[in-house]
Design an enzyme around this catalytic site. Structure first.
Site, PDB file in Angstrom:
ATOM      1  CE  LYS A  47      32.317  19.183   7.523  1.00  0.00           C
ATOM      2  NZ  LYS A  47      32.880  17.964   6.914  1.00  0.00           N
ATOM      3  NE  ARG A  66      33.699   8.214  11.553  1.00  0.00           N
ATOM      4  CZ  ARG A  66      34.501   7.974  10.532  1.00  0.00           C
ATOM      5  NH1 ARG A  66      35.562   7.218  10.679  1.00  0.00           N
ATOM      6  NH2 ARG A  66      34.248   8.467   9.337  1.00  0.00           N
TER       7      ARG A  66
HETATM    8  N1  BES Z   1      29.167  15.470   7.759  1.00  0.00           N
HETATM    9  C1  BES Z   1      30.329  14.962   7.158  1.00  0.00           C
HETATM   10  C2  BES Z   1      30.070  14.091   5.931  1.00  0.00           C
HETATM   11  C3  BES Z   1      29.392  14.758   4.753  1.00  0.00           C
HETATM   12  C4  BES Z   1      30.131  15.162   3.670  1.00  0.00           C
HETATM   13  C5  BES Z   1      28.031  14.888   4.702  1.00  0.00           C
HETATM   14  C6  BES Z   1      29.526  15.720   2.583  1.00  0.00           C
HETATM   15  C7  BES Z   1      27.406  15.469   3.601  1.00  0.00           C
HETATM   16  C8  BES Z   1      28.157  15.863   2.545  1.00  0.00           C
HETATM   17  C9  BES Z   1      31.126  14.126   8.159  1.00  0.00           C
HETATM   18  O1  BES Z   1      30.989  14.459   9.484  1.00  0.00           O
HETATM   19  C10 BES Z   1      32.564  14.258   7.788  1.00  0.00           C
HETATM   20  O2  BES Z   1      33.076  15.334   7.898  1.00  0.00           O
HETATM   21  N2  BES Z   1      33.178  13.156   7.352  1.00  0.00           N
HETATM   22  C11 BES Z   1      34.523  13.125   6.950  1.00  0.00           C
HETATM   23  C12 BES Z   1      35.090  11.843   7.486  1.00  0.00           C
HETATM   24  C13 BES Z   1      36.583  11.832   7.529  1.00  0.00           C
HETATM   25  C14 BES Z   1      37.118  12.852   8.503  1.00  0.00           C
HETATM   26  C15 BES Z   1      37.032  10.452   7.914  1.00  0.00           C
HETATM   27  C16 BES Z   1      34.600  13.159   5.432  1.00  0.00           C
HETATM   28  O3  BES Z   1      33.687  12.674   4.752  1.00  0.00           O
HETATM   29  O4  BES Z   1      35.563  13.722   4.898  1.00  0.00           O
HETATM   30 ZN    ZN Z   2      32.266  16.005  10.159  1.00  0.00          ZN
END
Ligand code: BES
Ligand code: ZN
Ligand code: ZN
Length: 482
Positions: A254, A327
């Site tokens: 990230k 997931r």
């Molecule tokens: N933990 C995150 C989702 C999240 C985002 C939780 C903001 C709380 C606040 C999750 O693991 C993630 O990174 N999801 C990605 C999915 C994508 C790679 C398909 C996302 O939301 O960008």
């Molecule tokens: Zn994630």
């Protein structure tokens, strides 16, 4: 206990909270001041009349949520006082004791673990003089509401705790603590178990962390007065939780600002712990299994990588994004649950799965997906009773090929990120057995579980989203399961 129900006048050092709509008659002097400051100009305006030690809160509507919000606003008017009094005319249909308790206990929550400031426990006396209900019944409802609110605040405390102090083993220890209560039992599985039992995804996601991943199976079974397990509980429910104690994104790292707050990524699992904590103090006639995947998603030489292929249950998954880790963890937990627990009536999973669910509904609403309209109806009702907001997202046939992989059965993440909350849920759907399709609901709580603002009676940071919603659902099916 910090809320008491008593039949008495306000004491001198107590601050009286007065929830005002339009109709109440006030002393002339007070009315004049309120008019002067345009008190009724906006919802939840407050005025503190120091001479009489009264806090007035204006409410446009006296619906259940407004009562909770108004009470929490009143508490924020003064930092000095800790003793409050509410002299409600009658605890009737409009003013429920549950709402007063939620407004007060949830509205006075502060996370002070890392601050110098000491916690000052606030106290509230509710005058029950004109209550139509028996004191004994009111006391029972008070205890139940307190137990629920304490469970919500327990979740807030943990979700707010940073990953340096809360990691998979810490989560396992919290579950073991809850399991000390009657009606509860708990098994904890580490990485050896995961490798031996082909729980490859949860193992892969947590592999680069210095903290060992944990699969937590905590269960509750109702007992009768003699302490014997009830023969036929009304329903068997499985609650699956994403417990990513920190989400760096893994090798699909990230950006700096997108990583901040990712201590919140355990919120699904912790909210379920909160539900179990509540159950351990209840006696609902149901059987509930919490399956929590506790892992830390880190980078390192042994991290799982984009392009890896991981077998989950009987499907192979090509990793395209290590940041879509939730997931994967949930899929293993779902496979474990369906293999080890039989005749399940409902499967609910809770997860901070996608930023996209926040995009769809704004930050205050959980996204819910599932195949059964009847079940969605049930959860809608629970949502209304609990005050937690939910919105439904639809599966759709035009997206069904979006997770097609060239080398494995499916991808863990699609190239096109539009509708990511739906796609995340479609991924999970691959791991729900046919017989359970209509018994399953997925809750994406990424928005409401953690917000960097105060909202209503929710504080900055963790909110405990999901606890009241699921408890309301469980209460409903524990009386009648159809
Ligand atoms: N933990 C995150 C989702 C999240 C985002 C939780 C903001 C709380 C606040 C999750 O693991 C993630 O990174 N999801 C990605 C999915 C994508 C790679 C398909 C996302 O939301 O960008
Ligand atoms: Zn994630
Ligand atoms: Zn995550």
């Amino acid at each position: 206990m910090n809320i008491v129900l008593e039949n008495r006048k306000k004491k001198d050092d107590e601050i009286e909270i007065i929830l005002l709509k339009n109709t109440e008659k006030l002393p002339n002097k007070t009315q004049k001041i309120l008019d002067k400051i345009n008190f009724k100009n906006s919802n939840f305006n407050t005025y503190f009349e120091i001479s009489s030690k009264k806090i007035f809160v204006y409410m446009k509507n006296k619906d259940r949520e407004s009562i909770k919000i108004a009470l929490s606003k009143a508490l924020k008017v003064t930092k000095k006082h800790i003793d409050f009094y509410i002299g409600i005319k009658s605890l009737n249909k409009e003013l429920k004791i549950e709402d007063l308790v939620q407004g007060f206990i949830l509205g006075s929550y502060e996370f002070l673990k890392y601050k110098k400031k000491e916690k000052k426990e606030k106290r509230l006396c509710i005058n029950i003089k004109n209550s139509k209900e028996q004191t004994k019944d009111l006391q029972k409802r008070l205890q139940d509401s307190l137990s629920l609110c304490q469970s919500v605040n327990f979740v807030r405390d943990i979700v707010n705790t940073p990953a340096q102090d809360f990691y998979p083993k810490t989560m396992a220890n919290e579950a073991l603590e809850i399991a000390k209560k009657k009606n509860m039992s708990c098994s904890i599985y580490g990485e050896d178990y995961m490798q031996e039992n082909s729980l490859n995804a949860i193992y892969a996601v947590g592999r680069a962390s210095r903290h060992e991943s944990q699969l937590i199976h905590l269960s509750y079974k109702a007992s009768n007065h003699a302490g014997m397990r009830t023969k036929n509980p009304k329903a068997k429910i499985v609650l699956v939780g994403k417990g990513v104690t920190y989400d760096t994104g893994g090798l699909s790292l990230k950006r700096g600002d997108g990583m901040v707050s990712m201590k919140c990524d355990k919120a699904g699992a912790i909210s379920i712990l909160g539900v179990m904590k509540y159950l351990s103090q209840s006696n609902l006639d149901i059987e509930v299994h919490a399956i929590l995947g506790a892992v830390e998603n880190m980078i390192g030489s042994n991290a799982y990588k984009p392009d890896d292929v991981i077998k989950i249950g009987n499907k192979t998954v090509e990793i395209t994004n290590t940041d879509a880790e939730g997931r994967l963890v949930l899929a293993d937990c779902l496979v474990y649950a369906q293999k080890n627990i039989n005749n399940i009536d409902y499967i609910l999973d809770l997860a901070t799965l996608t930023g996209s669910s926040i995009g769809a509904f704004g930050g205050y609403t959980s996204a819910v997906l599932g195949h059964s309209e009847k079940l969605k109806n049930k959860i809608s009702k629970a949502s209304k009773r609990s005050g937690e907001l939910i919105g439904f997202l639809p599966f759709n046939i035009y997206m069904q090929d979006i997770l097609k992989s060239g080398v494995a059965d499916i991808l863990n993440s699609s190239a096109n990120k539009n509708g990511a909350a739906i796609i995340g849920s479609m991924f999970l759907d691959n791991f729900i057995e046919k017989k359970y399709k209509k018994k399953w609901l997925h809750f994406d709580i990424a928005g409401p579980s953690y917000r960097k603002v105060n909202w209503g009676y929710n504080p900055y940071g963790a909110t405990g989203a999901g606890v009241r919603l699921v408890v309301e659902f469980l209460k409903d099916i524990s009386v009648k399961n159809q």
